[in-house]
Enzyme design. Structure first.
Site, PDB file in Angstrom:
ATOM      1  N   HIS A  12      15.019   9.593   6.306  1.00 30.39           N
ATOM      2  CA  HIS A  12      15.908  10.215   4.883  1.00 30.39           C
ATOM      3  C   HIS A  12      16.304  11.787   4.989  1.00 30.39           C
ATOM      4  CE1 HIS A  12      13.701   9.036   1.880  1.00 30.39           C
ATOM      5  NE2 HIS A  12      13.878   9.992   1.665  1.00 30.39           N
ATOM      6  N   GLU A 240       6.671   6.909   0.550  1.00 31.23           N
ATOM      7  CA  GLU A 240       8.189   5.859   0.689  1.00 31.23           C
ATOM      8  C   GLU A 240       7.393   5.154   1.399  1.00 31.23           C
ATOM      9  OE1 GLU A 240      10.645   9.854  -0.020  1.00 31.23           O
ATOM     10  OE2 GLU A 240      10.377   9.526   2.641  1.00 31.23           O
TER      11      GLU A 240
HETATM   12  C1  DHB Z   1      13.191  15.848   2.492  1.00 31.81           C
HETATM   13  C2  DHB Z   1      12.109  14.697   2.707  1.00 31.81           C
HETATM   14  C3  DHB Z   1      12.683  13.538   1.386  1.00 31.81           C
HETATM   15  O1  DHB Z   1      12.057  12.490   1.542  1.00 31.81           O
HETATM   16  C4  DHB Z   1      13.901  13.413   0.383  1.00 31.81           C
HETATM   17  O2  DHB Z   1      14.207  12.866  -0.099  1.00 31.81           O
HETATM   18  C5  DHB Z   1      14.137  14.606   0.395  1.00 31.81           C
HETATM   19  C6  DHB Z   1      13.836  16.052   1.202  1.00 31.81           C
HETATM   20  C7  DHB Z   1      12.604  17.193   2.948  1.00 31.81           C
HETATM   21  O3  DHB Z   1      11.090  17.008   3.640  1.00 31.81           O
HETATM   22  O4  DHB Z   1      13.066  18.220   2.998  1.00 31.81           O
HETATM   23 FE    FE Z   2      12.787  11.241   0.561  1.00 32.27          FE
END
Ligand code: DHB
Ligand code: FE
Length: 280
Positions: A12, A240
């Site tokens: 996400h 996550e």
């Molecule tokens: C990123 C990944 C995430 O799961 C998130 O919530 C915010 C940023 C990233 O890789 O930039």
């Molecule tokens: Fe995230």
């Protein structure tokens, strides 16, 4: 009765929301990521699910550190996307299914999961990016949604086993809903990534691929992992993955893998996409 037809997983990453808005689908950086999705679009066109039950995590938009429920279930007629500060354009609100939401809430509380019911809920990139990746702007392919938020931000976090069991309770509740709805379950977030601290940028391909393999036929093996195992092997935000475990719990005993894509990196994250179909 309502029927669960399958499960979808998707990372996400907020940068995806920006790339999507700018239609960067053929850009060399983005192409290997976006190219994973058309087979799922074909499947969704054929199966036409009515409702998406979306396991996601809020990142500070709807819940902040002062009030952090472990499990929360949306029970609103619609869900607003609001500006959360990544520069992602906000997108149109998402239609809910309050009757099914309340049936799920009744079911899981009866099963011993004392959830927070949310008759108002703002949804961030954890929810909007995967739904947009699968259903676009939702005009040609409408979908009702039920957001189910699991805390992955403030420790202590629910264990992979607890989330797997929570997913099973959600699955039982959906399957006892007196309706004709075809339901698809989303597990969002992951795979390995860490955004801060001395291990910022950490990615573990071997661990991610092991998780993608085992979640099909051996989710019980993954349910033996602790949160510490997940943080060590997949990074602080790789926790996550508990959202994928909840999704898998809802699908029942047997599933078939129909499609997958794995791509490193998008922003700081290993992006994982899976399509699992339920089997009797
Ligand atoms: C990123 C990944 C995430 O799961 C998130 O919530 C915010 C940023 C990233 O890789 O930039
Ligand atoms: Fe995230």
């Amino acid at each position: 009765m309502a029927e669960i037809i399958g499960g979808l997983t998707s990372s996400h990453i907020p940068a995806v929301g920006n790339a999507y808005a700018k239609k960067m689908f053929d850009d060399p950086y983005w192409k290997p990521f976006f190219d994973g999705y058309p087979p799922v679009h074909g499947w969704l066109k054929e199966k036409k699910p009515d409702v998406a039950v979306v396991f996601y995590n809020d990142h500070g938009l709807n819940f902040f550190l002062d009030k952090m429920p472990t499990f929360s279930i949306g029970a609103a007629p619609s869900y607003e996307n609001q500006d959360e500060g990544w520069g992602i354009p906000t997108i149109g609100s998402f239609e809910g299914h309050p009757e099914l939401s309340w049936h799920i809430i009744e079911g899981v509380v009866g099963d011993g999961f004392d959830v927070c019911s949310c008759q108002e809920m703002a949804v961030d990139h954890g929810f909007t990016v995967p739904v947009q990746l699968f259903w676009g702007d939702r005009t040609e392919n409408p979908i009702k949604t039920i957001p189910i938020c699991i805390n992955t931000v403030q420790h202590p976090l629910a264990s992979p086993k607890r989330c797997f069991e929570f997913g099973k309770a959600i699955g039982r509740a959906i399957s006892s809903f007196p309706g004709n709805e075809k339901v698809v379950i989303l597990g969002t977030g992951g795979l390995s990534h860490q955004l801060d601290g001395t291990r910022a940028g950490f990615i573990n391909k071997e661990f991610d691929l092991m998780c993608m393999d085992k979640i099909v036929d051996e989710p019980e093996e993954l349910a033996k992992l602790s949160i510490h195992d997940l943080v060590r092997e997949a990074g602080a935000q790789g926790a996550e993955f508990i959202l994928w475990m909840a999704m898998r719990g809802a699908l029942g005993d047997k599933v078939a893998e129909v499609h997958r894509n794995y791509h490193i990196p998008i922003s700081n994250t290993a992006a994982g996409l899976m399509l699992l179909e339920t089997r009797a």
